[in-house]
Design a protein around this motif. Structure first.
Motif, short mmCIF file in Angstrom:
data_model
loop_
_atom_site.label_atom_id
_atom_site.label_comp_id
_atom_site.label_asym_id
_atom_site.label_seq_id
_atom_site.Cartn_x
_atom_site.Cartn_y
_atom_site.Cartn_z
N ARG A 1 -38.67 11.86 16.94
CA ARG A 1 -39.42 12.83 17.79
C ARG A 1 -40.76 12.87 17.55
NH1 ARG A 1 -41.41 17.56 16.60
NH2 ARG A 1 -41.07 17.28 14.04
N LEU A 2 -41.41 12.46 16.53
CA LEU A 2 -42.92 12.58 16.74
C LEU A 2 -43.46 11.45 17.52
CD1 LEU A 2 -43.54 13.69 13.03
CD2 LEU A 2 -44.14 14.96 15.17
N GLU A 3 -42.79 10.31 17.54
CA GLU A 3 -43.33 9.10 18.01
C GLU A 3 -43.36 9.46 19.70
OE1 GLU A 3 -42.09 4.45 18.82
OE2 GLU A 3 -40.78 5.72 17.61
N ASN A 4 -42.52 10.39 20.05
CA ASN A 4 -42.53 11.01 21.61
C ASN A 4 -43.16 12.24 21.83
OD1 ASN A 4 -40.74 8.63 22.51
ND2 ASN A 4 -38.96 9.89 21.75
N ASP A 5 -43.96 12.72 20.76
CA ASP A 5 -44.61 13.96 20.70
C ASP A 5 -46.17 13.58 20.85
OD1 ASP A 5 -44.52 17.00 19.85
OD2 ASP A 5 -46.42 16.07 19.12
N PRO A 6 -46.76 14.27 21.67
CA PRO A 6 -48.32 13.99 21.86
C PRO A 6 -49.04 13.96 20.65
CG PRO A 6 -47.42 15.82 23.41
CD PRO A 6 -46.32 15.59 22.41
N SER A 7 -48.90 14.51 19.56
CA SER A 7 -49.57 14.55 18.31
C SER A 7 -49.15 13.23 17.53
CB SER A 7 -49.33 15.86 17.43
OG SER A 7 -47.98 15.66 17.28
N GLN A 8 -48.07 12.80 17.66
CA GLN A 8 -47.76 11.42 17.14
C GLN A 8 -47.23 11.74 15.64
OE1 GLN A 8 -47.32 7.98 18.46
NE2 GLN A 8 -46.95 9.51 20.08
N PHE A 9 -48.17 12.65 14.89
CA PHE A 9 -48.17 12.71 13.30
C PHE A 9 -47.92 14.22 13.13
CE2 PHE A 9 -50.27 8.66 14.41
CZ PHE A 9 -49.53 8.01 13.19
N SER A 10 -47.65 14.40 11.86
CA SER A 10 -47.45 16.22 11.32
C SER A 10 -47.79 16.00 9.90
CB SER A 10 -46.00 16.61 11.51
OG SER A 10 -45.86 17.98 10.98
N ALA A 11 -48.78 17.06 9.69
CA ALA A 11 -49.13 17.18 8.20
C ALA A 11 -47.97 17.94 7.46
CB ALA A 11 -50.45 18.10 8.26
N LYS A 12 -46.88 18.51 8.08
CA LYS A 12 -46.07 19.17 7.29
C LYS A 12 -45.08 18.35 6.48
CE LYS A 12 -41.76 21.92 8.30
NZ LYS A 12 -41.90 23.58 7.96
N GLU A 13 -44.76 18.40 5.16
CA GLU A 13 -44.13 17.51 4.47
C GLU A 13 -42.64 17.65 4.81
OE1 GLU A 13 -45.08 18.46 0.45
OE2 GLU A 13 -47.26 17.40 0.57
N ILE A 14 -42.07 16.53 4.51
CA ILE A 14 -40.53 16.42 4.32
C ILE A 14 -40.33 16.52 2.85
CG2 ILE A 14 -38.22 15.19 4.88
CD1 ILE A 14 -39.40 14.16 7.40
N ILE A 15 -39.81 17.76 2.51
CA ILE A 15 -39.51 17.65 0.71
C ILE A 15 -38.12 17.18 0.37
CG2 ILE A 15 -39.84 19.14 -1.05
CD1 ILE A 15 -41.85 20.84 0.44
N ILE A 16 -38.06 16.33 -0.53
CA ILE A 16 -36.69 16.00 -1.08
C ILE A 16 -36.81 15.99 -2.46
CG2 ILE A 16 -34.83 14.38 -0.78
CD1 ILE A 16 -36.40 12.98 1.47
N ARG A 17 -35.83 16.99 -3.10
CA ARG A 17 -35.46 16.84 -4.50
C ARG A 17 -34.41 16.22 -4.91
NH1 ARG A 17 -35.27 23.00 -6.69
NH2 ARG A 17 -37.58 22.60 -6.25
N ILE A 18 -34.65 15.09 -5.79
CA ILE A 18 -33.63 14.29 -6.27
C ILE A 18 -33.36 14.35 -7.63
CG2 ILE A 18 -33.07 11.81 -6.33
CD1 ILE A 18 -34.97 11.42 -3.90
#
Length: 510
Positions: free
Chosen positions: A134-151
């Protein structure tokens, strides 16, 4: 592999693994108690992985954990930081994963459907790959928002690993302005992640010459002495064939102090290799299970040691072997982690001791009150409270300055809001400026005097009601001892009746 399976451990290693598990579990309990008691619990240390595109950041993170979760390969594959909150849980024999709501700006609606719920590893991997596409096709290309995974996993330490987007080396020129702006955005994102003093920085360099400080250039802007930076040379298996002479390998394994000084965390770099290939059941998958993946990591480590010894023409020393492979890197991080835990305990214990003392005092007070629960003692307490209340009320009306006006006093505006307002005929209301002490915060007798002054001013502005001749005649009656008229009494009867009709509404207003 990252951590040997329990059934493959020797007795000594088994005891060490159990001791490490007890340490994590005890620290979990301390953290939980500190958080429940309202204290600022010391956060578990965080390791932020920093490197350029295709340096192998995500692959190294997966190797450290022993299972795959991300999309790796050529080009930019990580477009959002991935925060992995690892938690030791001896009851989880397989990774128990939960995708949490991210933190940062934007993309809140994108996480709404998947956030804060348990997910199998395959679904988490699919979610991450979908976000990257999704971000690859987005104008910003990157996002500072974390994907948070608890393991939660029985082989996980209490650790937070943050995999950041790869740094970009953009070519100069006006035609590369878009890529240059993206490079600046990623570099600012990485700086924000590594600026916290408690963060451990895992700096990845994919080069065979330590003079090329590609990733270190960015890291040293935040950590100039590399005092909290662990330096890792990735893709060791591809570099070994590049060395033609044993002396080149020696320089690579032992960088001179003019290139890397002794303040580096761990004193010298680590060297790792991660076998390529994904885990899965499709025809493209190389490994059928994470156990095969971990076994391949272990075999790769042995092959790297053998290849280095062949190049050097000698056996590696124990110190050199301790720097080769993912398992040794993880062991170093775990030892570093244990030291951070031990340093954190003294800051948690005083909080718990303080709460224990406060709870003990409250318990003694409650016990004393329970022992006093009989009818005679309760009546005596009620009588004492009654007497104390009347005494203080009397003193309050007579005047006192013990009570703070900012807490107990009221200005005229507050008094009208809380208690009502004197209004005359046609809803006439005295302006605040006409009242003395209107802006003062008064209580007790002083407030009573101001209220009576307001009452008198309102009453004084009222016109006397008309008196008819019929009312005067009816007020003239017959006395008990003679049939004459007592005009003094007649005047009083008329005055009292008219006063009741006129003043009674103001009494209700007060």
């Amino acid at each position: 592999m990252a951590t040997p399976r329990p059934e493959l451990l020797s007795p000594g290693e088994d005891e060490e693994e159990s001791a490490r598990g007890l340490l994590y579990e005890a620290y979990n309990e301390l953290q939980r108690l500190a958080a429940e008691l309202g204290g600022a619990a010391v956060p578990a240390p965080a390791v932020v992985v920093v490197g350029h595109q295709t340096d192998g950041k995500s692959a190294l993170v997966e190797a450290l954990m022993g299972f795959q979760f991300n999309h790796v390969g050529g080009g930019t594959k990580t477009r959002r930081p991935i925060a992995l909150h690892l938690r030791f849980n001896p009851r989880c024999h397989s990774p128990n994963c939960r995708l949490l709501a991210g933190s940062g700006e934007g993309d809140a609606e994108d996480d709404a459907g998947a956030a804060d719920r348990a997910m199998p590893l395959a679904d988490i991997q699919a979610y991450i790959e979908a976000e990257n596409k999704r971000l690859e096709n987005d104008p910003s290309q990157f996002s500072a928002k974390e994907i948070i995974i608890r393991i939660e996993y029985k082989h996980c330490p209490n650790l937070t690993i943050i995999d950041t987007p790869g740094l970009i080396l953009a070519a100069p020129g006006r035609k590369n302005r878009v890529l240059q702006s993206q490079a600046c955005a990623v570099e600012a994102l990485v700086h924000a992640k590594i600026q916290h003093k408690e963060t451990i920085i895992l700096c990845l360099e994919d080069c065979s010459d330590w003079s090329n400080a590609t990733t270190r250039r960015v890291v040293m802007q935040v950590d100039p002495d590399l005092a909290r930076t662990v330096l890792v040379s990735t893709k060791l298996d591809t570099k070994i064939p590049q060395f033609a002479r044993a002396s080149d390998v020696e320089v690579f394994l032992h960088p001179p102090t003019c290139v890397l000084d002794g303040s580096l965390l761990g004193d010298s770099p680590f060297f790792t290799s991660v076998p390529s290939g994904r885990v899965g059941s499709c025809h493209e998958a190389v490994f059928r299970s994470n156990e095969e993946f971990k076994k391949a990591i272990s075999l790769r480590e042995l092959d790297d040691v053998t290849s280095l010894e062949d190049k050097l023409g000698r056996s590696l020393t124990r110190e050199e072997k301790n720097r080769i492979g993912v398992s040794n890197l993880r062991l170093f991080l775990e030892e570093l982690l244990q030291n951070r835990y031990i340093e954190s305990v003294p800051s948690i214990i005083p909080l718990l001791e303080k709460e224990h003392r406060a709870a003990s005092r409250k318990l003694r007070k409650v016990t004393q009150e329970i022992s006093d629960l009989d009818e005679a003692k309760l009546k005596e307490k009620a009588r004492l409270f009654h007497d104390s209340f009347l005494t203080k009320l009397s003193l309050l009306l007579k005047g006192m300055v013990v009570a703070p006006p900012d807490k107990f006093g009221e200005t005229l505006i507050n008094e009208r809001i809380n208690g009502g307002t004197f209004t005359g005929s046609e809803n006439f209301q005295l302006p605040n400026k006409m009242m003395a002490n209107a802006g003062m915060r008064l209580y007790g007798g002083a407030q009573y005097h101001r209220a009576m002054a307001e009452f008198r001013l309102v009453v004084g502005s009222i016109k006397c009601p008309p008196i008819t001749r019929e009312e005067i005649v009816n007020a003239c009656g017959v006395e008990d001892i003679h049939d004459g008229t007592n005009y003094s009494r007649t005047a009083c009867v008329i005055a009292v009746a008219k006063a009741c009709d006129t003043f009674e509404p103001f009494l209700h207003q007060s």
